[in-house]
Every structure is written in C-alpha cells, then in structure tokens.
Design an enzyme around this catalytic site. Sequence first.
Site, short mmCIF file in Angstrom:
data_model
loop_
_atom_site.label_atom_id
_atom_site.label_comp_id
_atom_site.label_asym_id
_atom_site.label_seq_id
_atom_site.Cartn_x
_atom_site.Cartn_y
_atom_site.Cartn_z
N ARG A 94 31.80 25.26 53.54
CA ARG A 94 31.94 24.81 54.84
C ARG A 94 30.83 25.22 55.95
NH1 ARG A 94 37.51 23.33 55.21
NH2 ARG A 94 38.71 24.74 53.51
N LYS B 253 42.25 31.84 37.87
CA LYS B 253 43.81 31.79 37.99
C LYS B 253 44.10 32.37 39.68
CE LYS B 253 44.48 36.74 37.59
NZ LYS B 253 44.81 37.28 39.15
N HIS C 76 39.56 36.49 33.24
CA HIS C 76 37.93 37.20 32.92
C HIS C 76 38.38 38.21 31.77
CE1 HIS C 76 40.05 40.09 35.69
NE2 HIS C 76 39.05 41.17 35.10
N LYS D 161 35.79 40.06 28.32
CA LYS D 161 35.34 41.56 28.11
C LYS D 161 35.26 41.70 26.58
CE LYS D 161 38.41 43.18 31.78
NZ LYS D 161 37.55 43.54 32.68
N GLU E 74 45.87 50.68 36.62
CA GLU E 74 44.67 50.70 37.81
C GLU E 74 44.82 51.84 38.63
OE1 GLU E 74 43.08 46.90 39.25
OE2 GLU E 74 45.26 46.13 38.33
N ASP F 149 50.16 38.42 38.95
CA ASP F 149 49.00 38.78 38.81
C ASP F 149 48.23 39.16 37.69
OD1 ASP F 149 46.35 39.42 40.42
OD2 ASP F 149 46.98 41.40 40.25
N HIS G 4 46.49 38.10 32.08
CA HIS G 4 45.64 38.95 31.21
C HIS G 4 46.68 39.76 30.37
CE1 HIS G 4 43.02 38.33 34.25
NE2 HIS G 4 43.67 39.41 35.28
N LYS H 231 49.31 49.24 39.79
CA LYS H 231 48.26 49.67 40.65
C LYS H 231 48.46 51.16 41.07
CE LYS H 231 46.68 45.26 42.31
NZ LYS H 231 45.27 44.86 41.29
#
Length: 521
Positions: A78, A184, A214, A218, A252, A271, A276, A376
């Site tokens: 935009r 995603k 993604h 890997k 993570e 998520d 994954h 996480k």
Amino acid sequence: MPKKDTGIPDKPSAFIEGEAQGGVETGQCLLERVTEPCCIVIFGATGDLTSRKLFPALHHLFVSGGLPERFAVVGASRSELDHDAFREKMREAAANGGGQPGHWEAMARHVFYQSIDYSKPESFDRLAVFLGELDEEMGLAGNRVFYLAVPPTAYKVISSRLGGAGMTRERSPDEGYSRLVVEKPFGHDLDSAMALDAALHESFEEHQIYRIDHYLAKETVQNVALLRFANSIFEPIWNRRYIQSVRITAAESLGVGHRAGYYDHAGVLRDMFQNHMMQLLSLCAMEPPSIFEGERVRDEKTKVYGALQPMNLDRLENRLVLGQYSSGVVEGEKVASYIDEPGVAEDSRTPTYAAMKVHLDNWRWQGVPFYLISGKRLAEKRTEIAVQFKEVPCSMFRHILGEHITTNRLTLGIQPREEISLTFQTKAPGPKVCLRSVLMHFDYYQGHQGPVLDAYEKVLLDVMMGDHTLFWRQDGVNLCWSFLTPILDACGERNMLYLYRAGSWGPQEASRVIPEDMELR
Ligand code: BG6
C-alpha cells in the site's frame, strides 16, 4: 521502465553443478540453478517478512548464482514509494542479512516497486500492465510467482483480484506460469481452511499453489527422509516390532515477542502442531514413496495424516497437557510471564506449551506412541526427533546385570544442533562384565564444503523450479485440521491450562502424558 538488462554481473560459482569435493558426498549435489526466467511479485513488500527473510534470501541467491539470468523482483504494497525508495529499503534489508554492497548495485537493477490498493481491481489492472511491460523489457517469458507476505486476512482478496486482472491463467506452456505462494496459517480450523482453499481455487488451480512450511526447507528436516530411505539398515527396524516410542520436540527459549496480535488467538496447537509438528511426524512415520518426487511424497504423508487416531475427547487429559509460561529466567535473563507480554490479554488462556500423545492406526505403527512436545520460553531451543528402541527381548546377562538393559535411542537433531546420535551398549573395559551406554555421533556438516541454503532460499528456488515436494497439499492440511479441530473445540470448553515457569521444561503435569524416560531434560 529500465533498459533491457543484457547481462548479469559476474557471480561466484558456488552453485555450479558438479561432484562434491572431499569424496564423502555423492551425486550432482550442489545445485540446481534456475534457468527459466522469472518475475517474483511480493505482496506486503514493505512488511517484516520481506525485509527480514525474503530479500536477504533473494539477495544471497543472486550473489551465489542461484537465480536465473533473467529475473525481476517486484515489491507491491500500500505504501506510496518509487522504485528507488524501495530499492534503498531492500538494500538495507539485504545488508542486514549479510549481503555485500558491491553485489547490491547489480541486484538493484532487477528490483521494482508498485504501490497497490488491495481493495481496488484497477490497482491490479495497473500491476498487470506493469508486469507485461517488464516481461517485454527483460525477457521474463510471462513466468510469475506471486508471494503473499501479507496477513492471512488479505489472502482471499489478493488471489481473487489477481484472477480478476487475468494474471493467474496459464494458457499454454509458452505463455509462462503463474504460481501463488502462501504462508501458514491456512485457516484456524477445518471449516475456515476449506473456505480459504475454495477461495484460492477460484483463481488458481492446485498445481499453481505453494503452501509453505518453513520447517520442510530445513536441511536436517529434509534429511529425515533421506536417512530413512537411503540406508538399508534403518527401514527393517523402523516399525512397532523394534520401536518403543518416538518423541518429536520443538522447544523454544524465545517468548511470543511482538506477535501477540496473532499468537494470542492461535496458541501453540494452531501455531506449531497443525503444521511443523505434523510434518515432522509424517516424515518419521510415512511409508517409502516409489520415487522421491512431489506428488508421491505428499501421497505418503497424507496417508499418515489419515491414520491419525482420533482422540477420545472424554479422556483428553490423558493425551494432552497444555501450559502457559509464567515469569522466570531463560538463558540467564529474567523474562516476563506470557500474560505480561505486550498485546496479550491479561486474562488470556492461550496455551504456549503442549505435550500430546498421538497414535497412528496402521500396521507399521499400531500401538507405538508418538509424543509431540512444543512450547515457548522453555529451557533451551531444541528441535529434535528421538526414536526409542525396545529392550532386547531376553537378557542373557540378567544374573549379572539385572533384568533391564538400557535401550538404544536414535536422536535426529534438527536445530540448533544439527546432528545424529545413537546410544548403544558396550562392555565397559575391565575384568568384570559390566555394560556402559556410549554415544555414536555425526555432525550434519561434517565433511561438507559446498553452499548451504537458508530455508527461504530453498523455498524460493523450489517455487521457481515448480517442485512441490516441500510444500503442503490441501488434502493433508484438511486431514490435520480434521484431527485437531475437535481437540481445539474440546480444549476451549474446559480448563486444561497449567502454568509453567519460563526457563523450565514445561508444566509438571506433562508427566501424565510423557513417560519418565521420554521427558525433556
Ligand atoms: C513459526 C511460528 O511458524 O515457527 C513461531 O509461528 C515459531 O511461533 C517458529 O517461533 C519457530 O520456527 P523455528 O524455525 O525458529 O524453529
């Protein structure tokens, strides 16, 4: 409009095909240079994904010689910018990704910008005219990749406007291809995923759509299939007769960061699990495809998703534990609890951790639990697949060593440690009969001298080459949502959330689902 680009700068020859050096790698393993011309149009070109991932990846591919001789990158968003202002932004992005300024001047000649209003069909008509002119000037053969680096809410409108402006048709091979790349999340449950897919299919056919995960790009994730199917020693024992259980971990240390706007509605199951974790599961569990080729590989993965045993929702607590991080110390630093992160609702019940026990209903895996764990703000970043083998059927050492002998474990380290290790028993040196567990270890990059592609570089190359192997197919997406949607609904109706300290390995209650020998530590 630029002058027709006649030459590309000298490029280092890192990607030139050839036998790898060192005598340890076989085949034509270095690359894959894209030869067909291509125009990559990035929607959301002034956003975070473009500057953090896509442009550094494109620039690195350019420097390494992986891009075709004739190519263009058109940023569309935009913001009102001209070509030069956009080039300047992307120069910074490339430099942040480690780009060398000398190469940038040459790359910049292939970079353009179009401001666009997604709501206006005439804006897309103008884009179509511009792309047509670029085709002429730069000899791009009408080949186009449309990359949606925009929030998912904009997917439908952009794809429909592209169709409306006639940019999605592939009339004949001579008139070039038109491909759509989507990231995603593909919906937030089964219904919305199917609705999104139906909307994309109004303008694109399935073979034109590339759904990114993604993780699949890997190196060490791709290696799972190669390790299993290029060695004759693993397949005979890769089944319920010899394998006790499999644990797939994506831990993570980072928290939600500045992504609460998205994450607080998604949570860990949408998520990480819907995408994954399911891909890692299918790579571990799938049957060998007849050939390592996009559709055959995706057929086999889809069978795994179809074999996911539906959970008994009345006893969900025995199969799933959810957690949310409270404050704590991660890697030596004090960190806030999830609900104190910017943008998170103070009464949020969004899970940031899940441990799930999954079964597959097929002959190979009947009765073998797969433990999937992701969270996480855990103790460290660790993505790995641990395959736990069964005990020997009968210990002939029982009068000396007792009934139990430690079992073998094969661990495929995905990241940050990219390695494979196997534990096994040997005799401890000395006069007595004693066993000790030892470790055989392989570092993934040992003996390798060629280039390494980052995940986004691999994704971009594969889209340009029309290779679907590392992308989701919609039937797989739907099957995974069919498995997860009832679980998500059930979780929404009851309180299943436990707090865990940031920097720990998750809530203690996870031991209800994960047996002691498979706990993370
Ligand atoms: C993304 C998730 O898909 O994957 C993030 O949205 C997560 O929440 C990330 O942090 C993890 O990716 P990686 O490559 O760092 O393991």
